[in-house]
Design a protein around this motif. Sequence first.
Motif, PDB file in Angstrom:
ATOM      1  N   TYR A  87      11.518  14.144 -25.095  1.00  0.00           N
ATOM      2  CA  TYR A  87      11.178  15.146 -24.071  1.00  0.00           C
ATOM      3  C   TYR A  87      11.035  16.068 -25.011  1.00  0.00           C
ATOM      4  CZ  TYR A  87      10.947  12.915 -19.914  1.00  0.00           C
ATOM      5  OH  TYR A  87      11.180  11.120 -19.005  1.00  0.00           O
ATOM      6  N   GLU A 108       2.582  11.906 -24.321  1.00  0.00           N
ATOM      7  CA  GLU A 108       2.163  12.844 -22.833  1.00  0.00           C
ATOM      8  C   GLU A 108       2.149  13.675 -22.382  1.00  0.00           C
ATOM      9  OE1 GLU A 108       3.204  11.289 -17.938  1.00  0.00           O
ATOM     10  OE2 GLU A 108       3.694  10.625 -19.739  1.00  0.00           O
ATOM     11  N   LYS A 140       6.536  13.299 -24.607  1.00  0.00           N
ATOM     12  CA  LYS A 140       6.133  14.351 -23.355  1.00  0.00           C
ATOM     13  C   LYS A 140       6.697  15.361 -23.493  1.00  0.00           C
ATOM     14  CE  LYS A 140       6.668  12.101 -19.120  1.00  0.00           C
ATOM     15  NZ  LYS A 140       6.936  11.296 -18.184  1.00  0.00           N
TER      16      LYS A 140
END
Length: 247
Positions: A87, A108, A140
Amino acid sequence: FNQLATHLTIISSRPHFPSLLRRTSCETVKSRIKIQVYHIYSFPPSTRLLVWGFVQGEDSCCDVCVLSVFLMTCKPPLYLGPEYIKYFSDKTIDEELERDKRVTWIVEFFANWSNECQSFAPIYADLSLKYNCTGLNFGKVDVGRYPDVSTRYTVSTSPLTKQLPTLILFQGGKEVMRRPQIDKKGRAVSWTFSEENVIREFSLNELYQKAKKLSKQRDEGPKEPPEQQDPLGASMELPNGESKKDK
């Protein structure tokens, strides 16, 4: 009509109601309700739901109100299963993409309030479990939390946007492709975020094989060059005048 009027009469007879309303007869309430009740089905479904709760009783009406507010404000459940995903924040995404340009990244761009992002979360997690390796990483970044990231990477976070989620493939620290694509008018081209589509469009099987070869080469390390033989050594003369060839 009779049931609704009876409920209204009972409620209006309670002490906290004004005395004028308490003196209103049940028949009067009935006649007034008849004038308005024909318009109920022209109301939105949420209004009809509240009317139904009022007919069922004061407590049911409160329950319906609470349920309606909950459904309008609650977030969809977050995926909490296993995954191999890193992340990013607004300060780490650029650094990670530039750290090792031999590594391919699939990132993403998502927002927690997006139902489409929440639906895609388990699919993306499953892909990371299958394809993540030394040379192919999955990441992400929450563009709802870091709006400057959405600006830098041109991902719209408008409530009506069709760009969430957005998947971007980075190679050598640079964007290679993204889904959904953006047309000339800045609108997202419709695309289904299924596991099969991601594998096919991003060529994950090919990327995985290349990444595995890269990681294998790293583990083996650089090969030492073979020893070079002296082409003149065979004919070099010895002190007694004989050559190695003669020997």
